[in-house]
Write a protein that holds these residues in place. Structure first.
Motif, mmCIF file in Angstrom:
data_model
loop_
_atom_site.group_PDB
_atom_site.id
_atom_site.type_symbol
_atom_site.label_atom_id
_atom_site.label_comp_id
_atom_site.label_asym_id
_atom_site.label_seq_id
_atom_site.Cartn_x
_atom_site.Cartn_y
_atom_site.Cartn_z
ATOM 1 N N LYS A 1 -2.540 21.172 117.928
ATOM 2 C CA LYS A 1 -1.194 21.866 118.343
ATOM 3 C C LYS A 1 -0.432 22.163 117.161
ATOM 4 O O LYS A 1 0.176 21.187 116.445
ATOM 5 C CB LYS A 1 -0.525 20.677 119.264
ATOM 6 N N ILE A 2 -0.374 23.537 116.870
ATOM 7 C CA ILE A 2 0.027 24.048 115.721
ATOM 8 C C ILE A 2 1.137 24.980 115.987
ATOM 9 O O ILE A 2 1.256 25.835 116.598
ATOM 10 C CB ILE A 2 -1.080 24.335 114.847
ATOM 11 N N ILE A 3 2.319 24.926 115.068
ATOM 12 C CA ILE A 3 3.370 26.104 115.071
ATOM 13 C C ILE A 3 3.181 26.788 113.670
ATOM 14 O O ILE A 3 3.376 25.941 112.817
ATOM 15 C CB ILE A 3 4.698 25.396 115.090
ATOM 16 N N ASP A 4 3.161 27.692 113.736
ATOM 17 C CA ASP A 4 2.886 28.696 112.346
ATOM 18 C C ASP A 4 4.444 29.340 112.285
ATOM 19 O O ASP A 4 4.647 30.234 113.136
ATOM 20 C CB ASP A 4 2.009 29.771 112.561
ATOM 21 N N VAL A 5 5.157 28.875 111.467
ATOM 22 C CA VAL A 5 6.526 29.413 111.178
ATOM 23 C C VAL A 5 6.531 30.567 110.479
ATOM 24 O O VAL A 5 5.939 30.583 108.958
ATOM 25 C CB VAL A 5 7.451 28.047 110.892
ATOM 26 N N GLY A 6 7.389 31.582 110.457
ATOM 27 C CA GLY A 6 7.459 32.718 109.544
ATOM 28 C C GLY A 6 6.032 33.502 109.729
ATOM 29 O O GLY A 6 5.413 33.598 108.765
ATOM 30 N N ALA A 7 5.379 33.548 111.038
ATOM 31 C CA ALA A 7 3.976 34.077 111.141
ATOM 32 C C ALA A 7 3.905 35.469 110.731
ATOM 33 O O ALA A 7 2.629 35.750 110.407
ATOM 34 C CB ALA A 7 3.697 33.632 112.602
ATOM 35 N N GLY A 8 4.575 36.109 110.895
ATOM 36 C CA GLY A 8 4.510 37.659 110.788
ATOM 37 C C GLY A 8 3.679 38.322 111.466
ATOM 38 O O GLY A 8 3.499 37.836 112.549
ATOM 39 N N ALA A 9 2.856 38.908 111.137
ATOM 40 C CA ALA A 9 1.672 39.670 111.759
ATOM 41 C C ALA A 9 0.234 38.929 111.523
ATOM 42 O O ALA A 9 -0.881 39.566 111.740
ATOM 43 C CB ALA A 9 1.788 41.214 111.744
ATOM 44 N N THR A 10 0.344 37.631 111.055
ATOM 45 C CA THR A 10 -0.918 37.042 110.520
ATOM 46 C C THR A 10 -2.171 37.137 111.331
ATOM 47 O O THR A 10 -1.840 36.937 112.463
ATOM 48 C CB THR A 10 -0.565 35.834 109.682
ATOM 49 N N THR A 11 -3.322 37.357 110.572
ATOM 50 C CA THR A 11 -4.422 37.339 111.362
ATOM 51 C C THR A 11 -5.069 35.748 111.198
ATOM 52 O O THR A 11 -6.065 35.355 111.872
ATOM 53 C CB THR A 11 -5.705 38.077 110.713
ATOM 54 N N LEU A 12 -4.226 34.780 110.595
ATOM 55 C CA LEU A 12 -4.753 33.528 110.496
ATOM 56 C C LEU A 12 -4.562 33.033 112.033
ATOM 57 O O LEU A 12 -5.422 32.142 112.268
ATOM 58 C CB LEU A 12 -3.622 32.808 109.797
#
Ligand SMILES: C[S@@+](CC[C@H](N)C(=O)[O-])C[C@H]1O[C@@H](n2cnc3c(N)ncnc32)[C@H](O)[C@@H]1O
Length: 197
Positions: free
Chosen positions: A41-52
């Motif tokens: 369970k992950i939160i990607d902060v400042g994710a932008g438009a990332t393809t990660l």
């Protein structure tokens, strides 16, 4: 002067996201670090438009993305719809985020120039990662560029990140590497994993 959300909305509005300075096609370092943490369970902060996030979803992660830019979140929701959760918020303010196993930040912490903003960032991190959870934090390192997207940066080394997070966190891994931006520029990064005591 533009506020932070407007600045970032302008960066993403009508942009070819593959031409943004921070764009990367592959996410080897981020995925190496994230996959060595327990939990999905992950939160990607400042994710932008990332393809990660595409890679995370295809590896069965439960993904929440947070960004100050509604435009960035619009781009991501167009790609992924209801397959992930979206939060529009400014990490410089204290937010209610829920609870996650892993916090991932690639290239947002270094935009927080004021101590009060960094304190809010740590408070947000600690509000959603409990004991045994992880923070994977990737920033421009002190030996590299001191500006990005027209903004000044507060860059880091491992000790500065350790000092910022404080006694509740232990540095468990760190990688130095260089991101080559779409224009050939070299951007040295420090990428870290911290575990919460
Ligand atoms: C350099 S980009 C990195 C995007 C993404 N992490 C990546 O690696 O492609 C920084 C991102 O952080 C977001 N951002 C900037 N300041 C922020 C803040 N105070 N709170 C939340 N997001 C912020 C911007 O909108 C932008 O999407």
């Amino acid at each position: 002067m533009l506020n932070n959300a407007q600045h970032w909305n302008d960066a993403y509005n009508d942009a070819d996201t593959t031409q943004l300075g921070w764009y990367q096609k592959e996410h080897a370092v981020s995925m190496d670090l994230i996959s060595s943490c327990d939990g999905k369970k992950i939160i990607d902060v400042g994710a932008g438009a990332t393809t990660l996030v595409d890679t995370l979803l295809s590896n069965d992660y439960d993904v929440t993305v947070l960004d100050v830019s509604s435009e960035a979140l619009r781009i991501l929701s167009k790609r992924h719809g209801t397959n992930m959760q979206y939060i529009q918020g400014d990490l410089a303010n204290e937010l209610k985020l829920g609870v996650f196993d892993i916090w991932h930040d690639r290239a947002v912490l270094h935009f927080l120039l004021k101590e009060s903003e960094r304190k809010s960032y740590v408070a947000n991190l600690e509000s959603c990662i409990e004991s045994g959870g992880y923070a994977v934090i990737e920033t421009f390192s002190t030996d590299g560029e001191q500006m990005c997207c027209g903004l000044d940066l507060h860059t880091y080394d491992e000790q500065m990140l350790t000092d910022l997070l404080g006694d509740n966190w232990v540095l468990v891994d760190s990688i130095r590497h260089t991101h080559i931006n779409p224009f050939g520029g070299e951007r040295p990064y420090v990428s870290t994993i911290f575990k919460r005591n």
